[in-house]
Design a protein around this motif. Structure first.
Motif, mmCIF file in Angstrom:
data_model
loop_
_atom_site.group_PDB
_atom_site.id
_atom_site.type_symbol
_atom_site.label_atom_id
_atom_site.label_comp_id
_atom_site.label_asym_id
_atom_site.label_seq_id
_atom_site.Cartn_x
_atom_site.Cartn_y
_atom_site.Cartn_z
ATOM 1 N N SER A 1 -21.166 -43.689 -24.534
ATOM 2 C CA SER A 1 -21.848 -44.144 -25.756
ATOM 3 C C SER A 1 -23.276 -43.607 -25.833
ATOM 4 C CB SER A 1 -21.889 -45.682 -25.811
ATOM 5 O OG SER A 1 -20.589 -46.202 -25.845
ATOM 6 N N ASN A 2 -23.909 -43.477 -24.662
ATOM 7 C CA ASN A 2 -25.270 -42.918 -24.607
ATOM 8 C C ASN A 2 -25.296 -41.432 -24.963
ATOM 9 O OD1 ASN A 2 -26.383 -45.344 -23.802
ATOM 10 N ND2 ASN A 2 -26.472 -44.836 -21.621
ATOM 11 N N GLY A 3 -24.115 -40.786 -24.902
ATOM 12 C CA GLY A 3 -24.040 -39.359 -25.234
ATOM 13 C C GLY A 3 -23.916 -38.441 -24.032
ATOM 14 N N MET A 4 -23.589 -39.008 -22.860
ATOM 15 C CA MET A 4 -23.466 -38.169 -21.663
ATOM 16 C C MET A 4 -22.220 -37.298 -21.749
ATOM 17 S SD MET A 4 -24.400 -36.899 -18.871
ATOM 18 C CE MET A 4 -25.903 -37.770 -18.424
ATOM 19 N N THR A 5 -22.394 -36.026 -21.416
ATOM 20 C CA THR A 5 -21.295 -35.066 -21.323
ATOM 21 C C THR A 5 -21.472 -34.274 -20.038
ATOM 22 O OG1 THR A 5 -22.539 -33.301 -22.426
ATOM 23 C CG2 THR A 5 -21.238 -34.783 -23.842
ATOM 24 N N LEU A 6 -20.445 -33.556 -19.643
ATOM 25 C CA LEU A 6 -20.536 -32.722 -18.446
ATOM 26 C C LEU A 6 -21.577 -31.615 -18.643
ATOM 27 C CD1 LEU A 6 -19.611 -32.065 -15.636
ATOM 28 C CD2 LEU A 6 -17.535 -31.041 -16.569
ATOM 29 N N LYS A 7 -21.628 -31.072 -19.845
ATOM 30 C CA LYS A 7 -22.622 -30.028 -20.139
ATOM 31 C C LYS A 7 -24.045 -30.564 -19.995
ATOM 32 C CE LYS A 7 -23.948 -26.659 -23.641
ATOM 33 N NZ LYS A 7 -23.914 -26.290 -25.056
ATOM 34 N N LEU A 8 -24.270 -31.768 -20.520
ATOM 35 C CA LEU A 8 -25.598 -32.368 -20.415
ATOM 36 C C LEU A 8 -25.943 -32.687 -18.961
ATOM 37 C CD1 LEU A 8 -28.186 -33.497 -21.598
ATOM 38 C CD2 LEU A 8 -26.956 -35.604 -22.150
ATOM 39 N N LEU A 9 -24.960 -33.168 -18.201
ATOM 40 C CA LEU A 9 -25.193 -33.445 -16.779
ATOM 41 C C LEU A 9 -25.638 -32.173 -16.062
ATOM 42 C CD1 LEU A 9 -25.126 -35.193 -14.231
ATOM 43 C CD2 LEU A 9 -22.669 -34.765 -14.086
ATOM 44 N N MET A 10 -24.973 -31.064 -16.342
ATOM 45 C CA MET A 10 -25.362 -29.794 -15.716
ATOM 46 C C MET A 10 -26.801 -29.413 -16.096
ATOM 47 S SD MET A 10 -23.116 -28.680 -13.641
ATOM 48 C CE MET A 10 -21.361 -28.688 -13.234
ATOM 49 N N GLU A 11 -27.199 -29.699 -17.318
ATOM 50 C CA GLU A 11 -28.585 -29.428 -17.735
ATOM 51 C C GLU A 11 -29.552 -30.317 -16.955
ATOM 52 O OE1 GLU A 11 -29.081 -29.721 -21.989
ATOM 53 O OE2 GLU A 11 -27.377 -28.391 -22.371
ATOM 54 N N GLN A 12 -29.194 -31.590 -16.799
ATOM 55 C CA GLN A 12 -30.065 -32.519 -16.066
ATOM 56 C C GLN A 12 -30.231 -32.114 -14.598
ATOM 57 O OE1 GLN A 12 -28.313 -36.409 -16.643
ATOM 58 N NE2 GLN A 12 -29.235 -36.673 -18.661
ATOM 59 N N LEU A 13 -29.186 -31.495 -14.036
ATOM 60 C CA LEU A 13 -29.208 -31.135 -12.615
ATOM 61 C C LEU A 13 -29.764 -29.736 -12.350
ATOM 62 C CD1 LEU A 13 -25.706 -32.548 -11.528
ATOM 63 C CD2 LEU A 13 -27.949 -33.605 -11.168
ATOM 64 N N LYS A 14 -30.225 -29.067 -13.393
ATOM 65 C CA LYS A 14 -30.609 -27.660 -13.283
ATOM 66 C C LYS A 14 -31.620 -27.389 -12.163
ATOM 67 C CE LYS A 14 -30.497 -23.928 -16.518
ATOM 68 N NZ LYS A 14 -30.510 -23.526 -17.914
ATOM 69 N N ASP A 15 -32.615 -28.257 -12.038
ATOM 70 C CA ASP A 15 -33.660 -28.039 -11.027
ATOM 71 C C ASP A 15 -33.635 -29.111 -9.933
ATOM 72 O OD1 ASP A 15 -34.776 -25.775 -12.412
ATOM 73 O OD2 ASP A 15 -35.544 -27.215 -13.879
ATOM 74 N N ALA B 1 -19.149 -22.346 -10.880
ATOM 75 C CA ALA B 1 -20.344 -21.483 -10.818
ATOM 76 C C ALA B 1 -21.599 -22.304 -11.106
ATOM 77 C CB ALA B 1 -20.213 -20.333 -11.813
ATOM 78 N N ASP B 2 -21.517 -23.209 -12.098
ATOM 79 C CA ASP B 2 -22.669 -24.048 -12.435
ATOM 80 C C ASP B 2 -22.978 -25.040 -11.309
ATOM 81 O OD1 ASP B 2 -22.915 -22.701 -14.805
ATOM 82 O OD2 ASP B 2 -22.155 -24.322 -16.076
ATOM 83 N N CYS B 3 -21.929 -25.570 -10.665
ATOM 84 C CA CYS B 3 -22.134 -26.456 -9.503
ATOM 85 C C CYS B 3 -22.871 -25.707 -8.390
ATOM 86 C CB CYS B 3 -20.796 -26.963 -8.978
ATOM 87 S SG CYS B 3 -20.045 -28.281 -9.948
ATOM 88 N N ALA B 4 -22.414 -24.490 -8.101
ATOM 89 C CA ALA B 4 -23.047 -23.687 -7.047
ATOM 90 C C ALA B 4 -24.513 -23.407 -7.390
ATOM 91 C CB ALA B 4 -22.279 -22.383 -6.858
#
Length: 257
Positions: free
Chosen positions: A70-84, A112-115
């Motif tokens: 409901s907050n709008g979390m997606t896997l794509k957004l999670l990857m953005e949050q974990l970028k650094d 690849a994004d996880c790595a």
């Protein structure tokens, strides 16, 4: 050396793995929770990828999934949050989720994004062993991702040995046949299961999950395995009023003593 493998070599017991759902309680809390968990003494962190039908999870984690979506979390957004994230958090991080969102994301891209973000492992409860071996294993290994399988009291000895042979990192030892958060405490029946698995001489270390919520249950799990996983009880901590980091610090320290 994978951070998970390294952790179990440097600290073979009393490992605390804490689970939380990405995007809960608020959409942008992910990094703050990760930092607070490391600072408070957690050894390993499991980030749940929100999903509409988390079959292994009980009401508390299901509710956190609903809030996160409901907050709008997606896997794509999670990857953005974990970028650094690796400039801020050094302990091992595992992503836990169901295969559907990952297939939609694209398995090659996901790995690849996880790595790229320094993710160390994956827990995908609905990924069948044969499919992992035939399709996913080469992609996971290419990207340095350990695949963590789950076992339960109903898992046969042959199946446990197959899991032990085809995985690395650790084995997620589900303490009962119920969903997460359904029980508190550890019964004699569960202890007999833990001892039965201990006597099998498996190569992988084991962490006990489901029903671990406080120092007493954490200590009991650590007598029977290399450590434990806390999920539902920690989600309840995140729901409390007050300063998030302070609540996390107090709770983790109360568990590890």
């Amino acid at each position: 050396m994978n951070r998970i493998t390294d952790l179990f070599q440097t600290k073979p017991n009393r490992i605390l793995n804490v689970y939380f759902t990405a995007g809960y309680p608020k959409l942008d809390d992910t990094v703050s929770i990760l930092r607070a968990l490391e600072a408070s003494g957690a050894d390993l962190i499991e980030i749940g990828i929100p999903f509409s039908d988390p079959v292994a999870d009980g009401p508390t984690i299901q509710a956190s999934n609903d809030v996160a979506l409901s907050n709008g979390m997606t896997l794509k957004l999670l990857m953005e949050q974990l970028k650094d994230i690796r400039s801020q958090v050094s302990i091992p991080i595992v992503l836990m989720g169901y295969i559907n969102p990952i297939v939609q994301y694209g398995i090659e891209q996901f790995c690849a994004d996880c790595a790229d973000r320094g993710i160390d492992g994956l827990i995908l409860p609905d990924l069948p062993m044969y499919e992992y071996l035939e399709v996913y294993k080469p992609v996971f290994e290419k990207n340095g991702l350990l695949n963590i399988f789950l076992i339960t009291p109903q898992t046969s000895e042959a199946r446990i040995r197959e899991i032990d042979n085809n995985s690395s990192g650790f084995i997620y030892m589900v303490s009962s046949a119920s969903t997460t958060g359904a029980k508190t405490g550890i019964s004699e029946e569960q202890e007999a299961y833990f001892q039965r698995v201990n006597q099998m001489g498996l190569k992988n270390p084991r962490l006990i999950g489901f029903g671990i919520s406080n120092k007493k249950t954490f200590d009991k799990a650590c007598e029977n395995a290399n450590g434990a996983i806390i999920g539902s009880a920690f989600i309840k901590v995140l729901a409390q009023e007050g300063d998030l980091s302070l609540n996390i610090d107090q709770y983790v320290k109360s568990v590890i003593g």
